[in-house]
Design an enzyme around this catalytic site. Structure first.
Site, short mmCIF file in Angstrom:
data_model
loop_
_atom_site.label_atom_id
_atom_site.label_comp_id
_atom_site.label_asym_id
_atom_site.label_seq_id
_atom_site.Cartn_x
_atom_site.Cartn_y
_atom_site.Cartn_z
N ASP A 1 40.83 50.12 41.47
CA ASP A 1 40.72 49.62 42.84
C ASP A 1 42.08 49.18 43.34
O ASP A 1 42.79 48.45 42.65
CB ASP A 1 39.75 48.42 42.88
CG ASP A 1 39.68 47.80 44.27
OD1 ASP A 1 39.09 48.44 45.16
OD2 ASP A 1 40.23 46.70 44.47
N TYR B 1 48.50 46.20 49.21
CA TYR B 1 48.96 45.56 47.97
C TYR B 1 50.42 45.96 47.72
O TYR B 1 50.72 47.08 47.27
CB TYR B 1 48.11 45.98 46.76
CG TYR B 1 46.67 45.48 46.81
CD1 TYR B 1 46.26 44.51 47.72
CD2 TYR B 1 45.72 45.97 45.92
CE1 TYR B 1 44.95 44.05 47.75
CE2 TYR B 1 44.40 45.50 45.94
CZ TYR B 1 44.03 44.56 46.87
OH TYR B 1 42.73 44.11 46.89
N HIS C 1 38.44 46.79 54.38
CA HIS C 1 39.01 45.70 53.58
C HIS C 1 38.64 44.34 54.16
O HIS C 1 39.42 43.74 54.91
CB HIS C 1 40.52 45.87 53.51
CG HIS C 1 41.18 45.10 52.41
ND1 HIS C 1 42.46 45.34 52.00
CD2 HIS C 1 40.74 44.09 51.61
CE1 HIS C 1 42.78 44.52 51.02
NE2 HIS C 1 41.76 43.74 50.77
N1 LIG Z 1 39.58 41.44 49.66
C1 LIG Z 1 39.47 42.26 48.65
O1 LIG Z 1 38.95 43.33 48.79
C2 LIG Z 1 39.98 41.83 47.31
C3 LIG Z 1 40.39 40.51 47.10
C4 LIG Z 1 40.74 40.11 45.82
C5 LIG Z 1 40.70 41.03 44.79
N2 LIG Z 1 40.34 42.32 45.02
C6 LIG Z 1 40.31 43.32 43.93
O2 LIG Z 1 39.70 42.76 42.78
C7 LIG Z 1 40.60 42.82 41.68
C8 LIG Z 1 40.35 41.67 40.72
O3 LIG Z 1 40.51 40.42 41.34
P1 LIG Z 1 41.81 39.51 41.12
O4 LIG Z 1 42.87 40.35 40.52
O5 LIG Z 1 42.07 38.83 42.41
O6 LIG Z 1 41.33 38.39 40.12
P2 LIG Z 1 40.82 38.39 38.60
O7 LIG Z 1 40.52 39.75 38.15
O8 LIG Z 1 39.75 37.36 38.53
O9 LIG Z 1 42.11 37.79 37.84
C9 LIG Z 1 43.17 38.64 37.51
C10 LIG Z 1 44.33 37.85 36.91
O10 LIG Z 1 43.93 37.07 35.79
C11 LIG Z 1 44.94 37.12 34.77
N3 LIG Z 1 44.32 37.81 33.61
C12 LIG Z 1 43.69 39.01 33.62
N4 LIG Z 1 43.22 39.31 32.39
C13 LIG Z 1 43.53 38.27 31.60
C14 LIG Z 1 43.31 37.99 30.23
N5 LIG Z 1 42.64 38.84 29.45
N6 LIG Z 1 43.77 36.82 29.73
C15 LIG Z 1 44.44 35.96 30.51
N7 LIG Z 1 44.69 36.16 31.82
C16 LIG Z 1 44.23 37.31 32.36
C17 LIG Z 1 46.12 37.90 35.35
O11 LIG Z 1 47.01 37.02 36.06
P3 LIG Z 1 48.06 36.03 35.32
O12 LIG Z 1 48.51 36.69 34.07
O13 LIG Z 1 49.15 35.82 36.31
O14 LIG Z 1 47.29 34.76 35.10
C18 LIG Z 1 45.41 38.77 36.38
O15 LIG Z 1 46.25 39.21 37.40
C19 LIG Z 1 41.98 42.83 42.35
O16 LIG Z 1 43.01 43.29 41.47
C20 LIG Z 1 41.71 43.75 43.51
O17 LIG Z 1 41.71 45.11 43.09
C21 LIG Z 1 39.97 42.73 46.26
#
Ligand SMILES: NC(=O)c1ccc[n+]([C@@H]2O[C@H](COP(=O)([O-])OP(=O)(O)OC[C@H]3O[C@@H](n4cnc5c(N)ncnc54)[C@H](OP(=O)(O)O)[C@@H]3O)[C@@H](O)[C@H]2O)c1
Length: 327
Positions: A51, A56, A121
């Site tokens: 995704d 981004y 989005h």
């Molecule tokens: N409006 C929208 O449509 C929207 C909004 C938000 C997200 N999204 C999509 O959803 C995806 C996921 O959400 P998100 O990236 O916001 O949050 P998330 O998946 O809840 O958190 C991701 C972050 O957590 C940390 N992390 C990931 N795996 C880990 C592990 N195994 N151990 C320790 N830390 C870990 C990393 O950051 P650190 O290492 O810096 O801690 C990573 O960037 C996004 O990448 C995007 O594609 C879409």
């Protein structure tokens, strides 16, 4: 890695897929080398669905994915998004001309002739009451620029409304131990209408990985520093809208439920996968080790009814009042 159906697309997507926001921007610096190694690790771990969004890193995330596709022979489905380039979110902004311009940019960045899955989005609620916008998406499918389309939403009500449009294949929504409301009514309706669900922010912006501390600090260009109260975009996107201190207290309670051998991230992702309406979770990641850790969630045994009830209790006691009726 196990695979699940995504809507009526015929695709079987990895139940742990990859969210490519952090490799684009707003999460502190991630080098191209780290980003590429992370993407390759995802594919090595069985991920076949990524995704991303046009905004981004202003196309950077899409361009890195195009490079990945050049470097790999594997089938990789890419979902991107459009709409956030608008300076102000209005119904009029979702015009044929704007949609076409954004999509052409994504086609160029992704080095492809047709987008696999285009998602609106997180538009505000009003565009959902303008069926002509979905009609324009139908036209883009007919033109061959887009294979399938779906939406990314902030609110459960927007998710429910989106399923009324017959060609919507997927709804992306925040779903994790700290955001449980989608499972109440929306999941039922999505299953009935065969609409796929992408569970985003499944680690509550890294909080559910259990590594954050009360005194953890974040770089200036990390939304966990500058958007905790919705200063730049919806505050629900940062730590799922949960107060930092309260979230950390809840994480410590969840930690007591951890099955032997599992990491906190795997446990949080396994919780998401317990819901069969979910097509995939899309955790973000900045380093290969994180992706490898997250993908192993697909191999964990199902959580027991007692564990699920305990997580619900923690949600009810600590989190529900902050988020349940807000999104
Ligand atoms: N409006 C929208 O449509 C929207 C909004 C938000 C997200 N999204 C999509 O959803 C995806 C996921 O959400 P998100 O990236 O916001 O949050 P998330 O998946 O809840 O958190 C991701 C972050 O957590 C940390 N992390 C990931 N795996 C880990 C592990 N195994 N151990 C320790 N830390 C870990 C990393 O950051 P650190 O290492 O810096 O801690 C990573 O960037 C996004 O990448 C995007 O594609 C879409």
């Amino acid at each position: 890695m196990k695979y699940r159906a995504l809507g009526r697309t015929g695709w079987k997507v990895s139940e742990i897929s990859f969210g490519a926001w952090a490799i684009g921007g707003f999460w502190g610096h991630v080098s191209d080398e780290d980003a590429m190694n992370t993407l390759h690790k995802a594919i090595d771990s069985g991920v076949n669905f990524i995704d991303t969004a046009d905004v981004y890193g202003d196309g950077r995330s899409e361009r890195l994915i195009a490079r990945l596709k050049r470097e790999r022979k594997d089938e990789i489905v890419v979902a991107t998004k459009a709409g956030r380039r608008l300076p102000k979110q209005t119904v009029e902004g979702y015009s044929r001309q704007n949609l076409t311009t954004w999509i052409n940019d994504s086609l160029r960045n992704l080095e492809t002739n047709a987008l696999d899955l285009l998602q609106l989005h997180c538009p505000p609620t009003d565009p959902y009451y303008h069926p002509e916008i979905f009609g324009m998406l139908d036209d883009l499918v007919k033109e061959g620029k887009v294979r399938y389309y779906g939406v990314s939403v902030e609110r459960v009500e927007e998710a429910l409304k989106a399923t009324e449009f017959p060609k919507v294949q997927s709804v992306q929504i925040i779903f994790n131990c700290f955001r449980q409301r989608p499972a109440e009514l929306f999941f039922q309706q999505a299953k009935q209408k065969e609409v796929g669900i992408l569970a985003r922010v499944p680690l509550a912006s890294g909080m559910l990985s259990g590594k954050l501390k009360p005194d953890s600090t974040f770089p200036d260009d990390d939304h966990r520093k500058f958007n905790r109260h919705g200063e730049m975009f919806d505050m629900g996107e940062t730590f799922s809208g949960v107060d930092y201190k309260v979230g950390l207290e809840a994480v410590e309670e969840i930690r007591r439920l951890l099955p032997p051998g599992a990491s906190m991230s795997q446990f949080a992702l396994r919780w998401v996968l317990m819901f069969d309406a979910v097509s995939c979770a899309i955790p973000g990641g900045k380093r290969p080790e994180q992706v490898a850790d997250n993908c192993r969630a697909s191999d964990l045994a199902p959580l027991s009814a007692e564990t699920m009830a305990a997580i619900e209790r923690i949600y009810d006691e600590k989190i529900r009042s902050q988020v349940h009726q807000r999104w």
